[in-house]
Design an enzyme around this catalytic site. Structure first.
Site, PDB file in Angstrom:
ATOM      1  N   HIS A  12       0.966  -1.162   0.107  1.00  0.00           N
ATOM      2  CA  HIS A  12       0.016  -0.016   0.182  1.00  0.00           C
ATOM      3  C   HIS A  12       0.794   1.283   0.132  1.00  0.00           C
ATOM      4  O   HIS A  12       1.417   1.551   1.039  1.00  0.00           O
ATOM      5  CB  HIS A  12      -0.893  -0.213   1.160  1.00  0.00           C
ATOM      6  CG  HIS A  12      -1.809   1.246   1.137  1.00  0.00           C
ATOM      7  ND1 HIS A  12      -3.230   0.886   1.533  1.00  0.00           N
ATOM      8  CD2 HIS A  12      -1.669   2.244   1.110  1.00  0.00           C
ATOM      9  CE1 HIS A  12      -4.045   2.046   1.539  1.00  0.00           C
ATOM     10  NE2 HIS A  12      -2.916   3.182   1.356  1.00  0.00           N
ATOM     11  N   HIS A  14       1.640   5.404  -1.820  1.00  0.00           N
ATOM     12  CA  HIS A  14       1.263   6.483  -2.436  1.00  0.00           C
ATOM     13  C   HIS A  14       2.509   7.178  -3.069  1.00  0.00           C
ATOM     14  O   HIS A  14       3.455   7.446  -2.460  1.00  0.00           O
ATOM     15  CB  HIS A  14       0.698   7.564  -1.466  1.00  0.00           C
ATOM     16  CG  HIS A  14      -0.734   7.081  -0.867  1.00  0.00           C
ATOM     17  ND1 HIS A  14      -1.907   7.193  -1.587  1.00  0.00           N
ATOM     18  CD2 HIS A  14      -0.949   6.315   0.173  1.00  0.00           C
ATOM     19  CE1 HIS A  14      -2.873   6.521  -0.873  1.00  0.00           C
ATOM     20  NE2 HIS A  14      -2.313   6.105   0.352  1.00  0.00           N
ATOM     21  N   ARG A  16       1.880   9.494  -5.840  1.00  0.00           N
ATOM     22  CA  ARG A  16       1.726  10.695  -6.449  1.00  0.00           C
ATOM     23  C   ARG A  16       2.090  10.848  -7.764  1.00  0.00           C
ATOM     24  O   ARG A  16       2.231   9.768  -8.542  1.00  0.00           O
ATOM     25  CB  ARG A  16       2.195  11.901  -5.859  1.00  0.00           C
ATOM     26  CG  ARG A  16       2.016  11.830  -4.118  1.00  0.00           C
ATOM     27  CD  ARG A  16       0.606  11.644  -3.492  1.00  0.00           C
ATOM     28  NE  ARG A  16       0.524  11.800  -2.179  1.00  0.00           N
ATOM     29  CZ  ARG A  16      -0.314  11.494  -1.408  1.00  0.00           C
ATOM     30  NH1 ARG A  16      -1.276  10.675  -1.915  1.00  0.00           N
ATOM     31  NH2 ARG A  16      -0.421  11.761  -0.290  1.00  0.00           N
ATOM     32  N   LYS A  95      -9.056  -0.402  -5.478  1.00  0.00           N
ATOM     33  CA  LYS A  95      -9.101   0.241  -4.313  1.00  0.00           C
ATOM     34  C   LYS A  95     -10.244   0.951  -4.301  1.00  0.00           C
ATOM     35  O   LYS A  95     -10.625   1.915  -4.800  1.00  0.00           O
ATOM     36  CB  LYS A  95      -7.838   1.067  -4.109  1.00  0.00           C
ATOM     37  CG  LYS A  95      -7.970   1.885  -2.433  1.00  0.00           C
ATOM     38  CD  LYS A  95      -7.728   1.320  -1.669  1.00  0.00           C
ATOM     39  CE  LYS A  95      -7.789   1.999  -0.401  1.00  0.00           C
ATOM     40  NZ  LYS A  95      -6.414   2.922  -0.290  1.00  0.00           N
ATOM     41  N   HIS A 134     -10.514   0.949   1.829  1.00  0.00           N
ATOM     42  CA  HIS A 134     -10.524   2.057   2.960  1.00  0.00           C
ATOM     43  C   HIS A 134     -11.422   1.859   3.800  1.00  0.00           C
ATOM     44  O   HIS A 134     -12.530   2.656   3.642  1.00  0.00           O
ATOM     45  CB  HIS A 134      -9.902   3.424   2.494  1.00  0.00           C
ATOM     46  CG  HIS A 134      -9.504   4.507   3.496  1.00  0.00           C
ATOM     47  ND1 HIS A 134      -8.492   5.091   3.608  1.00  0.00           N
ATOM     48  CD2 HIS A 134     -10.435   4.787   4.676  1.00  0.00           C
ATOM     49  CE1 HIS A 134      -8.452   5.813   4.593  1.00  0.00           C
ATOM     50  NE2 HIS A 134      -9.713   5.975   5.347  1.00  0.00           N
ATOM     51  N   HIS A 168      -4.681  -0.891   5.767  1.00  0.00           N
ATOM     52  CA  HIS A 168      -4.091  -0.159   7.041  1.00  0.00           C
ATOM     53  C   HIS A 168      -4.833  -0.357   8.232  1.00  0.00           C
ATOM     54  O   HIS A 168      -5.463   0.739   8.608  1.00  0.00           O
ATOM     55  CB  HIS A 168      -3.699   1.538   6.647  1.00  0.00           C
ATOM     56  CG  HIS A 168      -4.727   1.947   5.615  1.00  0.00           C
ATOM     57  ND1 HIS A 168      -5.976   2.165   6.237  1.00  0.00           N
ATOM     58  CD2 HIS A 168      -4.596   2.701   4.687  1.00  0.00           C
ATOM     59  CE1 HIS A 168      -6.603   2.778   5.385  1.00  0.00           C
ATOM     60  NE2 HIS A 168      -6.002   3.085   4.407  1.00  0.00           N
ATOM     61  N   ASP A 240       1.541   2.715   3.614  1.00  0.00           N
ATOM     62  CA  ASP A 240       0.807   3.460   3.220  1.00  0.00           C
ATOM     63  C   ASP A 240       1.556   4.941   3.555  1.00  0.00           C
ATOM     64  O   ASP A 240       1.036   6.078   3.903  1.00  0.00           O
ATOM     65  CB  ASP A 240      -0.442   3.681   4.459  1.00  0.00           C
ATOM     66  CG  ASP A 240      -1.612   4.640   4.057  1.00  0.00           C
ATOM     67  OD1 ASP A 240      -1.676   5.202   2.801  1.00  0.00           O
ATOM     68  OD2 ASP A 240      -2.203   5.019   4.842  1.00  0.00           O
ATOM     69  N   HIS A 244       3.263  14.420   1.426  1.00  0.00           N
ATOM     70  CA  HIS A 244       2.570  15.876   1.204  1.00  0.00           C
ATOM     71  C   HIS A 244       3.888  16.777   1.267  1.00  0.00           C
ATOM     72  O   HIS A 244       4.420  16.729   2.161  1.00  0.00           O
ATOM     73  CB  HIS A 244       1.520  16.039   2.216  1.00  0.00           C
ATOM     74  CG  HIS A 244       0.348  15.160   2.273  1.00  0.00           C
ATOM     75  ND1 HIS A 244      -0.739  15.373   1.229  1.00  0.00           N
ATOM     76  CD2 HIS A 244      -0.048  13.987   2.790  1.00  0.00           C
ATOM     77  CE1 HIS A 244      -1.591  14.303   1.433  1.00  0.00           C
ATOM     78  NE2 HIS A 244      -1.326  13.661   2.226  1.00  0.00           N
TER      79      HIS A 244
HETATM   80  C1  NCD Z   1      -3.512   9.046   1.948  1.00  0.00           C
HETATM   81  C2  NCD Z   1      -2.974   9.889   1.111  1.00  0.00           C
HETATM   82  O1  NCD Z   1      -2.431  11.067   1.581  1.00  0.00           O
HETATM   83  O2  NCD Z   1      -3.145   9.929   0.016  1.00  0.00           O
HETATM   84  N1  NCD Z   1      -3.472   9.553   3.447  1.00  0.00           N
HETATM   85  C3  NCD Z   1      -3.379   8.982   4.692  1.00  0.00           C
HETATM   86  O3  NCD Z   1      -3.599   9.508   5.691  1.00  0.00           O
HETATM   87  N2  NCD Z   1      -3.277   7.764   4.737  1.00  0.00           N
HETATM   88  C4  NCD Z   1      -4.695   8.432   1.528  1.00  0.00           C
HETATM   89  C5  NCD Z   1      -5.068   6.955   2.446  1.00  0.00           C
HETATM   90  O4  NCD Z   1      -4.497   6.131   2.274  1.00  0.00           O
HETATM   91  O5  NCD Z   1      -6.018   7.284   3.412  1.00  0.00           O
HETATM   92 ZN    ZN Z   2      -3.129   5.161   1.593  1.00  0.00          ZN
END
Ligand code: NCD
Ligand code: ZN
Length: 335
Positions: A12, A14, A16, A95, A134, A168, A240, A244
């Site tokens: 899992h 991210h 971007r 997802k 989720h 998660h 996860d 950001h």
């Molecule tokens: C994730 C994200 O920033 O894309 N944020 C998070 O707090 N885990 C999205 C997600 O998996 O909920």
């Molecule tokens: Zn996530």
């Protein structure tokens, strides 16, 4: 002292897009063999063309490493059998996000019940496409995952051939239903094995530990540790890791997500060592996921040494968990 991890998998992740993708991709692709790439871009990945072009961008950003991005679609309940049949060769899973529950999930599902999702979920069952979920309701933030348990149970019962992954998980309630349904599995993050709500908001507010689902109580963390440290066969690692920019985290209206990609393996080794469970880490970090998803990853060996690693203060504009702190283990070689 050394430990070798074979084919680490992040189930899992991210990554971007655009500059952020370029900045973070290698931090995972260097040390992981493969990762499930989340589809919550803006707009989300909902067509086969989106999947193919996003995969190209991920491949480009990770081209100096041997890494397989396992692509996903963002669940829509109008996906029909024909669409899914054509999508299958391009995706690893789909997802599902409840609408508006987390970062970039506005286009998610408004009501998650087996009746309204029936056609898509039956097609996924038949085509053997796993469903990653989720699992949070719209209730009080500390109860959202608990309130989602009946939805998991309903889906698992009504679609017994569908592989459902509770993404998660953060609560004892989720841990407790794992063994009740043969088709239910879970990922656990690094940060939820380490922190509770106290670390996020018990003292001064720590925006870099703020994520969805929010970290919970001590007994919840205990239940997650029990699953991970014992490498429960239905549980796998999913970081996860959710980068950001610093200004989106340190702001009035903090974005949810903890960035752990560059420290995940080092800290997992430290955690499993602390609990005298190092022998189980290989299963948690790779073998369980291979069995659950029935796939064989690219071969990669990551050697970690018991030598301090000072976590950088930032990776570009992203602040990692444990920024500036000293970890006990570092990655010494990857082959
Ligand atoms: C994730 C994200 O920033 O894309 N944020 C998070 O707090 N885990 C999205 C997600 O998996 O909920
Ligand atoms: Zn996530």
């Amino acid at each position: 002292m050394q430990i070798i991890l074979k084919n680490p998998l992040d189930m899992h992740l991210h990554l971007r897009d655009k500059d952020m993708l370029k900045a973070v991709a290698e931090l995972s692709s260097k040390s992981f063999s493969a990762a499930i790439i989340m589809p919550n871009l803006l707009p989300p990945i909902t067509t086969i063309e989106d999947v193919i072009s996003y995969k190209k961008r991920v491949d480009e950003a990770s081209k100096n490493t041997s890494f397989k991005p396992l692509m996903t679609l963002f669940f829509k309940n109008n996906y029909d059998f024909e669409f899914l049949k054509s999508a299958k060769e391009h995706i690893f899973a789909i997802k599902l996000y409840p609408a508006g529950i987390t970062t970039n999930s506005q286009d998610g599902v408004n009501s998650i019940d087996s009746e309204s999702l029936k056609d898509t979920l039956e097609a996924m069952s038949e085509l053997e496409i796993p469903l990653c979920v989720h699992g949070e309701s719209e209730g009080f933030v500390m109860d959202r995952e608990k309130e989602f348990v009946p939805i998991y149970e309903n889906l698992a019962t009504n679609f017994p051939k569908l592989k459902i992954i509770m993404e998660h998980i953060t609560t004892k309630d989720s841990a407790d239903i794992l063994d009740k349904y043969p088709n239910l599995y879970a990922t656990i993050t690094l940060h939820h094995l380490l922190i509770t709500l106290d670390d996020v908001a018990g003292g001064m507010l720590k925006p870099h530990l703020f994520c969805k689902p929010i970290a919970k109580r001590y007994e919840d963390r205990e239940a997650l540790l029990n699953l991970a440290l014992n490498a429960h066969p239905k549980v796998m690692f999913g970081s996860d890791s959710a980068p950001h920019p610093q200004d989106a985290k340190e702001s009035c209206g903090c974005a949810a997500g903890v960035f752990t990609a560059p420290i995940a393996l080092q800290v997992l080794v430290e955690l499993f060592e602390k609990h005298s469970k190092l022998d189980n880490l290989q299963k948690f970090i790779s073998d369980n996921a291979q069995k659950i998803y029935n796939f064989e990853p690219i071969s990669k060996s990551v050697t970690l040494e018991k030598k301090p690693f000072i976590v950088p203060d930032a990776y570009g504009e992203v602040i990692p968990m444990y920024a500036g702190e000293k970890l006990k283990w570092s990655i010494s070689s990857i082959s």
